[in-house]
Design a protein around this motif. Sequence first.
Motif, PDB file in Angstrom:
ATOM      1  N   ILE A  30       0.846  -1.190   0.000  1.00 58.38           N
ATOM      2  CA  ILE A  30       0.000   0.000   0.000  1.00 58.38           C
ATOM      3  C   ILE A  30       0.883   1.242   0.000  1.00 58.38           C
ATOM      4  O   ILE A  30       0.633   2.205  -0.737  1.00 58.38           O
ATOM      5  N   ASP A  31       1.930   1.199   0.802  1.00 56.23           N
ATOM      6  CA  ASP A  31       2.867   2.320   0.861  1.00 56.23           C
ATOM      7  C   ASP A  31       3.431   2.622  -0.523  1.00 56.23           C
ATOM      8  O   ASP A  31       3.439   3.762  -0.984  1.00 56.23           O
ATOM      9  N   THR A  32       3.880   1.566  -1.221  1.00 57.31           N
ATOM     10  CA  THR A  32       4.486   1.754  -2.533  1.00 57.31           C
ATOM     11  C   THR A  32       3.500   2.322  -3.542  1.00 57.31           C
ATOM     12  O   THR A  32       3.791   3.289  -4.246  1.00 57.31           O
ATOM     13  N   SER A  33       2.301   1.714  -3.604  1.00 55.94           N
ATOM     14  CA  SER A  33       1.340   2.135  -4.625  1.00 55.94           C
ATOM     15  C   SER A  33       0.822   3.539  -4.368  1.00 55.94           C
ATOM     16  O   SER A  33       0.636   4.330  -5.296  1.00 55.94           O
ATOM     17  N   VAL A  34       0.585   3.883  -3.092  1.00 52.28           N
ATOM     18  CA  VAL A  34       0.051   5.204  -2.769  1.00 52.28           C
ATOM     19  C   VAL A  34       1.098   6.286  -3.007  1.00 52.28           C
ATOM     20  O   VAL A  34       0.793   7.356  -3.554  1.00 52.28           O
ATOM     21  N   VAL A  35       2.328   6.036  -2.609  1.00 52.71           N
ATOM     22  CA  VAL A  35       3.372   7.054  -2.763  1.00 52.71           C
ATOM     23  C   VAL A  35       3.624   7.339  -4.237  1.00 52.71           C
ATOM     24  O   VAL A  35       3.783   8.500  -4.636  1.00 52.71           O
ATOM     25  N   ASN A  36       3.654   6.298  -5.068  1.00 54.44           N
ATOM     26  CA  ASN A  36       3.810   6.533  -6.496  1.00 54.44           C
ATOM     27  C   ASN A  36       2.702   7.421  -7.037  1.00 54.44           C
ATOM     28  O   ASN A  36       2.934   8.304  -7.863  1.00 54.44           O
ATOM     29  N   LEU A  37       1.484   7.187  -6.582  1.00 53.70           N
ATOM     30  CA  LEU A  37       0.344   7.954  -7.056  1.00 53.70           C
ATOM     31  C   LEU A  37       0.417   9.414  -6.608  1.00 53.70           C
ATOM     32  O   LEU A  37      -0.029  10.317  -7.315  1.00 53.70           O
ATOM     33  N   ALA A  38       0.992   9.644  -5.420  1.00 56.37           N
ATOM     34  CA  ALA A  38       1.024  10.995  -4.849  1.00 56.37           C
ATOM     35  C   ALA A  38       2.256  11.799  -5.247  1.00 56.37           C
ATOM     36  O   ALA A  38       2.383  12.966  -4.851  1.00 56.37           O
ATOM     37  N   LEU A  39       3.166  11.210  -6.031  1.00 56.86           N
ATOM     38  CA  LEU A  39       4.443  11.876  -6.304  1.00 56.86           C
ATOM     39  C   LEU A  39       4.269  13.259  -6.920  1.00 56.86           C
ATOM     40  O   LEU A  39       4.985  14.195  -6.559  1.00 56.86           O
ATOM     41  N   LYS A  40       3.358  13.406  -7.862  1.00 55.21           N
ATOM     42  CA  LYS A  40       3.198  14.714  -8.511  1.00 55.21           C
ATOM     43  C   LYS A  40       2.741  15.760  -7.507  1.00 55.21           C
ATOM     44  O   LYS A  40       3.263  16.887  -7.482  1.00 55.21           O
ATOM     45  N   SER A  41       1.796  15.401  -6.618  1.00 56.44           N
ATOM     46  CA  SER A  41       1.325  16.339  -5.592  1.00 56.44           C
ATOM     47  C   SER A  41       2.432  16.670  -4.604  1.00 56.44           C
ATOM     48  O   SER A  41       2.590  17.823  -4.188  1.00 56.44           O
ATOM     49  N   ILE A  42       3.217  15.655  -4.224  1.00 59.82           N
ATOM     50  CA  ILE A  42       4.332  15.876  -3.296  1.00 59.82           C
ATOM     51  C   ILE A  42       5.365  16.810  -3.932  1.00 59.82           C
ATOM     52  O   ILE A  42       5.874  17.736  -3.282  1.00 59.82           O
ATOM     53  N   ILE A 155      -5.188  -2.112  -5.227  1.00 64.03           N
ATOM     54  CA  ILE A 155      -6.576  -1.654  -5.336  1.00 64.03           C
ATOM     55  C   ILE A 155      -6.862  -0.609  -4.262  1.00 64.03           C
ATOM     56  O   ILE A 155      -7.372   0.477  -4.535  1.00 64.03           O
ATOM     57  N   ILE A 156      -6.513  -0.944  -3.015  1.00 62.80           N
ATOM     58  CA  ILE A 156      -6.772  -0.029  -1.903  1.00 62.80           C
ATOM     59  C   ILE A 156      -5.966   1.258  -2.068  1.00 62.80           C
ATOM     60  O   ILE A 156      -6.489   2.370  -1.906  1.00 62.80           O
ATOM     61  N   GLY A 157      -4.674   1.128  -2.420  1.00 65.28           N
ATOM     62  CA  GLY A 157      -3.809   2.293  -2.517  1.00 65.28           C
ATOM     63  C   GLY A 157      -4.273   3.318  -3.532  1.00 65.28           C
ATOM     64  O   GLY A 157      -4.542   4.467  -3.184  1.00 65.28           O
ATOM     65  N   ARG A 171      -0.446  14.168   2.558  1.00 69.24           N
ATOM     66  CA  ARG A 171       0.007  13.708   3.880  1.00 69.24           C
ATOM     67  C   ARG A 171      -0.922  12.645   4.463  1.00 69.24           C
ATOM     68  O   ARG A 171      -0.490  11.771   5.230  1.00 69.24           O
ATOM     69  N   SER A 172      -2.195  12.707   4.093  1.00 67.11           N
ATOM     70  CA  SER A 172      -3.167  11.766   4.661  1.00 67.11           C
ATOM     71  C   SER A 172      -2.874  10.324   4.258  1.00 67.11           C
ATOM     72  O   SER A 172      -3.260   9.390   4.968  1.00 67.11           O
ATOM     73  N   ILE A 173      -2.175  10.124   3.126  1.00 63.22           N
ATOM     74  CA  ILE A 173      -1.936   8.747   2.694  1.00 63.22           C
ATOM     75  C   ILE A 173      -1.007   8.005   3.644  1.00 63.22           C
ATOM     76  O   ILE A 173      -1.075   6.776   3.768  1.00 63.22           O
ATOM     77  N   PHE A 174      -0.132   8.747   4.328  1.00 63.67           N
ATOM     78  CA  PHE A 174       0.784   8.089   5.255  1.00 63.67           C
ATOM     79  C   PHE A 174       0.073   7.698   6.551  1.00 63.67           C
ATOM     80  O   PHE A 174       0.440   6.711   7.198  1.00 63.67           O
ATOM     81  N   TYR A 175      -0.940   8.469   6.937  1.00 63.97           N
ATOM     82  CA  TYR A 175      -1.715   8.072   8.110  1.00 63.97           C
ATOM     83  C   TYR A 175      -2.517   6.802   7.845  1.00 63.97           C
ATOM     84  O   TYR A 175      -2.908   6.105   8.781  1.00 63.97           O
ATOM     85  N   LEU A 176      -2.774   6.486   6.583  1.00 62.57           N
ATOM     86  CA  LEU A 176      -3.577   5.321   6.212  1.00 62.57           C
ATOM     87  C   LEU A 176      -2.998   4.024   6.755  1.00 62.57           C
ATOM     88  O   LEU A 176      -3.743   3.099   7.107  1.00 62.57           O
ATOM     89  N   ALA A 177      -1.658   3.933   6.834  1.00 68.41           N
ATOM     90  CA  ALA A 177      -1.019   2.685   7.243  1.00 68.41           C
ATOM     91  C   ALA A 177      -1.032   2.456   8.747  1.00 68.41           C
ATOM     92  O   ALA A 177      -0.885   1.313   9.199  1.00 68.41           O
ATOM     93  N   LEU A 178      -1.197   3.501   9.540  1.00 68.55           N
ATOM     94  CA  LEU A 178      -1.032   3.367  10.992  1.00 68.55           C
ATOM     95  C   LEU A 178      -2.027   2.400  11.630  1.00 68.55           C
ATOM     96  O   LEU A 178      -1.620   1.549  12.437  1.00 68.55           O
TER      97      LEU A 178
END
Length: 471
Positions: A30-42, A155-157, A171-178
């Motif tokens: 999930i970390d990998t898929s979400v971070v890739n998706l958020a790269l442009k925003s980051i 799928i989830i990411g 930033r909210s995507i990182f809270y998703l894993a906690l």
Amino acid sequence: MSAMPNHTVAPTRPSLVLIATSLGVLLAQIDTSVVNLALKSIAIDLHAGVSAMQWVIDAYNLVYASLLLTGGTLGDLYGRRRIFVTGIALFAMGTLICALAPSATVLILGRIVSGLGAAFALPMSLVLLTIAYPGREERAHALGIWASCNGLAFIIGPTLGGWLVDSIGWRSIFYLALPICMVAVALTYHAVKESADPRERHLDIPGQLLAIAGLGGLAFAAIEGGHWHWTSPLILAIGATALIALTLLVWVEARTEGPLLPLEFLRDPVFAAALAIAGLMTFGMYALLFLMPLYFQTVRGATPFEAGLALLPMSLSFVIVSQLVGYLTNAFGPRVVMTTGMACMAAGALVLGEIGPATSMMVIGIALFVVGVGLGLNTAPVNGVAVAAVPAVRAGTASGLLNTARMIGATFGVAILGAIFAAYAGQEAASGAGFLPGLRAALTVGGIGEMLGAALAFACIRRHSLEARGA
């Protein structure tokens, strides 16, 4: 921390062990898929270029790859459950740092801590699962479920993660894993019995330091070479130092008792082929995951959520095929299944390398679907083949080596193919004349790597390569 006595206790409820270990995989993916998706925003928020975004991915991959072998050794020495839980806790800490990061530098630091946690947790998840399911057929089915968590994460990411990026912020995507971390720790203490096998095992500090220096130096040279110029004295010096470190690693390990890198394993053609196939699989795959969200958002003008939805064909086919791959490997053997899987990934990547700004989304979706089929066919069997190729008492080391090869492939896929892309598209990766040629060049090289993996699987893997070897 003292080494545990030699014992391996089979758990009484394997299904709960499967859930606990699958959550570990789910976290990392999930970390990998979400971070890739958020790269442009980051990148926009933190004013970062392509090389910084490569480091956001590769800082995690590099630490993960460099310390996986130590993670496997620590599990054998001090308890696999203990190291698994420690890894999840470190992963949660790194995720929290990322969520609060005020700059790209702090974000990369958080990714380093998360990578350390993944290096401890992921190899132990496979070992704990192997202990829980000792039989060949039941293990094949369990590995299929375990591997399908990769697809479930994809799928989830992209869907939930994309919605969070759009509506709340990256930033909210990182809270998703906690919360997943908390559930995984609680379930592990409830369901997993402690096990260890410290016989003739010890920490190989020289080998570990040389591995970090070699892998880290090559990754740095690959990522920063295009930015600082490939012929600059610094890049040449770092690359040469890395090659010397890796040469010394082989020399030291050949003369070390209980080494970090057991060279005798690499003399087994099936085991060596499994490592190479795992590395080639992720070499192309992680670059695709890095670049395709940029294509959807930059060239097609999609939001992160829309980009996530566009990736769903790959995720869905991965999940579906992963549920069936245990039956397929039992029926046809891992050679046929793995060769077909790598060929599917190659075909999908090569098609995606030819897309343009107006390419039909149906064509793109079919290509992604084929890539997901290939992932589903290959992920579980390559893990099972590697662990089965060595004595059972060295399962932790074998798992660490397999995952190291996988993450080395991922690290250099993002580094090398990302550098090829940036050479055309520039550091800002803007939708200009160079974007699509860069995408084509990177995905074509990645597809060639996947095809090489298919050839290796056909040549080296055997029908009965999933049968476990005795102690």
